[in-house]
Scaffold this motif. Structure first.
Motif, mmCIF file in Angstrom:
data_model
loop_
_atom_site.group_PDB
_atom_site.id
_atom_site.type_symbol
_atom_site.label_atom_id
_atom_site.label_comp_id
_atom_site.label_asym_id
_atom_site.label_seq_id
_atom_site.Cartn_x
_atom_site.Cartn_y
_atom_site.Cartn_z
ATOM 1 N N PRO A 30 0.833 -1.209 0.000
ATOM 2 C CA PRO A 30 0.000 0.000 0.000
ATOM 3 C C PRO A 30 0.863 1.252 0.000
ATOM 4 C CG PRO A 30 -0.693 -1.527 1.720
ATOM 5 C CD PRO A 30 0.610 -2.031 1.187
ATOM 6 N N GLY A 31 0.415 2.237 -0.766
ATOM 7 C CA GLY A 31 1.098 3.534 -0.800
ATOM 8 C C GLY A 31 0.182 4.603 -0.244
ATOM 9 N N ASN A 32 0.238 5.773 -0.826
ATOM 10 C CA ASN A 32 -0.569 6.899 -0.359
ATOM 11 C C ASN A 32 -2.038 6.720 -0.717
ATOM 12 O OD1 ASN A 32 1.737 8.171 0.573
ATOM 13 N ND2 ASN A 32 2.065 9.269 -1.341
ATOM 14 N N SER A 33 -2.905 7.223 0.165
ATOM 15 C CA SER A 33 -4.343 7.351 -0.099
ATOM 16 C C SER A 33 -4.676 8.831 0.014
ATOM 17 C CB SER A 33 -5.175 6.583 0.928
ATOM 18 O OG SER A 33 -5.000 5.204 0.775
ATOM 19 N N THR A 34 -5.578 9.274 -0.853
ATOM 20 C CA THR A 34 -5.932 10.691 -0.808
ATOM 21 C C THR A 34 -7.307 10.918 -1.404
ATOM 22 O OG1 THR A 34 -5.145 12.925 -1.333
ATOM 23 C CG2 THR A 34 -4.867 11.267 -3.037
ATOM 24 N N PRO A 35 -8.063 11.885 -0.852
ATOM 25 C CA PRO A 35 -9.326 12.261 -1.481
ATOM 26 C C PRO A 35 -9.048 13.079 -2.738
ATOM 27 C CG PRO A 35 -8.960 13.564 0.499
ATOM 28 C CD PRO A 35 -7.816 12.593 0.397
ATOM 29 N N ILE A 36 -9.917 12.935 -3.710
ATOM 30 C CA ILE A 36 -9.791 13.671 -4.969
ATOM 31 C C ILE A 36 -11.102 14.406 -5.208
ATOM 32 C CG2 ILE A 36 -9.467 13.481 -7.465
ATOM 33 C CD1 ILE A 36 -6.966 12.653 -5.887
ATOM 34 N N GLU A 37 -11.041 15.724 -5.362
ATOM 35 C CA GLU A 37 -12.215 16.514 -5.706
ATOM 36 C C GLU A 37 -11.779 17.903 -6.117
ATOM 37 O OE1 GLU A 37 -14.850 17.653 -2.368
ATOM 38 O OE2 GLU A 37 -13.407 16.600 -1.109
ATOM 39 N N GLY A 38 -12.697 18.607 -6.713
ATOM 40 C CA GLY A 38 -12.421 19.973 -7.122
ATOM 41 C C GLY A 38 -12.529 20.139 -8.622
ATOM 42 N N VAL A 39 -12.444 21.402 -9.045
ATOM 43 C CA VAL A 39 -12.596 21.744 -10.458
ATOM 44 C C VAL A 39 -11.564 21.010 -11.309
ATOM 45 C CG1 VAL A 39 -12.485 23.631 -12.133
ATOM 46 C CG2 VAL A 39 -13.642 23.973 -9.941
ATOM 47 N N TRP A 40 -10.330 20.915 -10.830
ATOM 48 C CA TRP A 40 -9.294 20.239 -11.622
ATOM 49 C C TRP A 40 -9.658 18.777 -11.858
ATOM 50 C CZ3 TRP A 40 -6.641 15.969 -10.082
ATOM 51 C CH2 TRP A 40 -6.716 15.641 -8.726
ATOM 52 N N ALA A 41 -10.236 18.112 -10.855
ATOM 53 C CA ALA A 41 -10.640 16.708 -11.018
ATOM 54 C C ALA A 41 -11.783 16.606 -12.018
ATOM 55 C CB ALA A 41 -11.053 16.110 -9.675
ATOM 56 N N ASP A 42 -12.785 17.493 -11.886
ATOM 57 C CA ASP A 42 -13.908 17.505 -12.827
ATOM 58 C C ASP A 42 -13.409 17.678 -14.258
ATOM 59 O OD1 ASP A 42 -15.392 17.500 -10.487
ATOM 60 O OD2 ASP A 42 -16.318 19.456 -10.826
ATOM 61 N N ARG A 43 -12.520 18.635 -14.452
ATOM 62 C CA ARG A 43 -12.027 18.928 -15.808
ATOM 63 C C ARG A 43 -11.159 17.800 -16.350
ATOM 64 N NH1 ARG A 43 -9.336 24.417 -16.205
ATOM 65 N NH2 ARG A 43 -9.431 23.874 -18.411
ATOM 66 N N VAL A 45 -11.309 14.420 -15.617
ATOM 67 C CA VAL A 45 -12.032 13.185 -15.951
ATOM 68 C C VAL A 45 -13.305 13.421 -16.750
ATOM 69 C CG1 VAL A 45 -11.065 11.938 -13.986
ATOM 70 C CG2 VAL A 45 -13.285 13.042 -13.754
ATOM 71 N N GLY A 46 -13.722 14.688 -16.883
ATOM 72 C CA GLY A 46 -14.905 14.989 -17.684
ATOM 73 C C GLY A 46 -16.217 14.691 -16.986
ATOM 74 N N LEU A 47 -16.232 14.758 -15.667
ATOM 75 C CA LEU A 47 -17.446 14.585 -14.871
ATOM 76 C C LEU A 47 -17.613 15.822 -13.994
ATOM 77 C CD1 LEU A 47 -16.912 10.885 -13.692
ATOM 78 C CD2 LEU A 47 -18.496 11.671 -15.465
ATOM 79 N N GLU A 48 -18.832 16.041 -13.498
ATOM 80 C CA GLU A 48 -19.074 17.194 -12.626
ATOM 81 C C GLU A 48 -19.264 16.747 -11.184
ATOM 82 O OE1 GLU A 48 -21.915 20.093 -13.863
ATOM 83 O OE2 GLU A 48 -21.434 19.782 -15.978
ATOM 84 N N GLY A 49 -18.683 17.497 -10.271
ATOM 85 C CA GLY A 49 -18.853 17.236 -8.852
ATOM 86 C C GLY A 49 -18.118 16.002 -8.365
ATOM 87 N N VAL A 50 -16.973 15.717 -8.948
ATOM 88 C CA VAL A 50 -16.215 14.512 -8.574
ATOM 89 C C VAL A 50 -15.795 14.576 -7.114
ATOM 90 C CG1 VAL A 50 -14.043 13.264 -8.930
ATOM 91 C CG2 VAL A 50 -15.362 14.049 -10.902
ATOM 92 N N ARG A 51 -16.119 13.512 -6.402
ATOM 93 C CA ARG A 51 -15.616 13.255 -5.051
ATOM 94 C C ARG A 51 -15.241 11.787 -5.029
ATOM 95 N NH1 ARG A 51 -20.310 15.210 -3.587
ATOM 96 N NH2 ARG A 51 -20.819 13.400 -2.319
#
Length: 146
Positions: A30-43, A45-51
């Motif tokens: 196992p390595g790092n775990s992290t939450p992913i969200e925000g405008v950069w994530a939406d842009r 992956v091409g989805l809106e409201g990514v969490r």
């Protein structure tokens, strides 16, 4: 211009903890775990409201990684793509070289692994098998025997 390396393969899973346990039992680290969200994530992956949350898993040699991802929003899709057959178009499977295929299968069974067929001897060179892993992905194992 050439690529530098293949960085990782991402697998979307419904239960991140269970997937981490499966790949840890396989022998990944196992390595790092992290939450992913925000405008950069939406842009990206091409989805809106990514969490989502990702967890990186490394092979013991440090050369290969899996990115395990679980989505809180938008909800992950499954349906007809859940548990695809080996001849389904798209990503076919991931394969790992192991030192003892029987021991590896035994370690993975408590984490839900099921053989798709049998462990076979390929021309006295490899023992091979396909098994179903987290989120229905196909994990192939190969043990060099000759």
């Amino acid at each position: 211009m050439t690529i530098q390396r293949m960085d990782n393969v991402a697998i979307v899973v419904p239960d991140l903890s269970a997937a981490i346990a499966f790949f840890t039992a396989l022998g990944m680290e196992p390595g790092n775990s992290t939450p992913i969200e925000g405008v950069w994530a939406d842009r990206t992956v091409g989805l809106e409201g990514v969490r989502s949350e990702i967890a990186m898993m490394r092979t013991p040699d440090g050369h290969s990684q899996l990115e395990l991802t679980t989505y809180q929003h938008p909800e992950a899709l499954g349906g007809e793509w859940a548990n695809p057959a080996p001849n389904t178009l798209g990503l076919h499977r991931i394969m790992f070289a192991v030192d003892d295929i029987d021991d590896t299968i035994a370690r993975l069974r408590p984490h839900g692994a099921e053989l798709l067929g049998d462990v076979v001897n390929y021309e006295g060179v490899y023992k091979l098998c396909y098994l179903r892993g987290p989120a229905g992905i196909i994990v192939a194992l190969a043990e060099q025997i000759g």
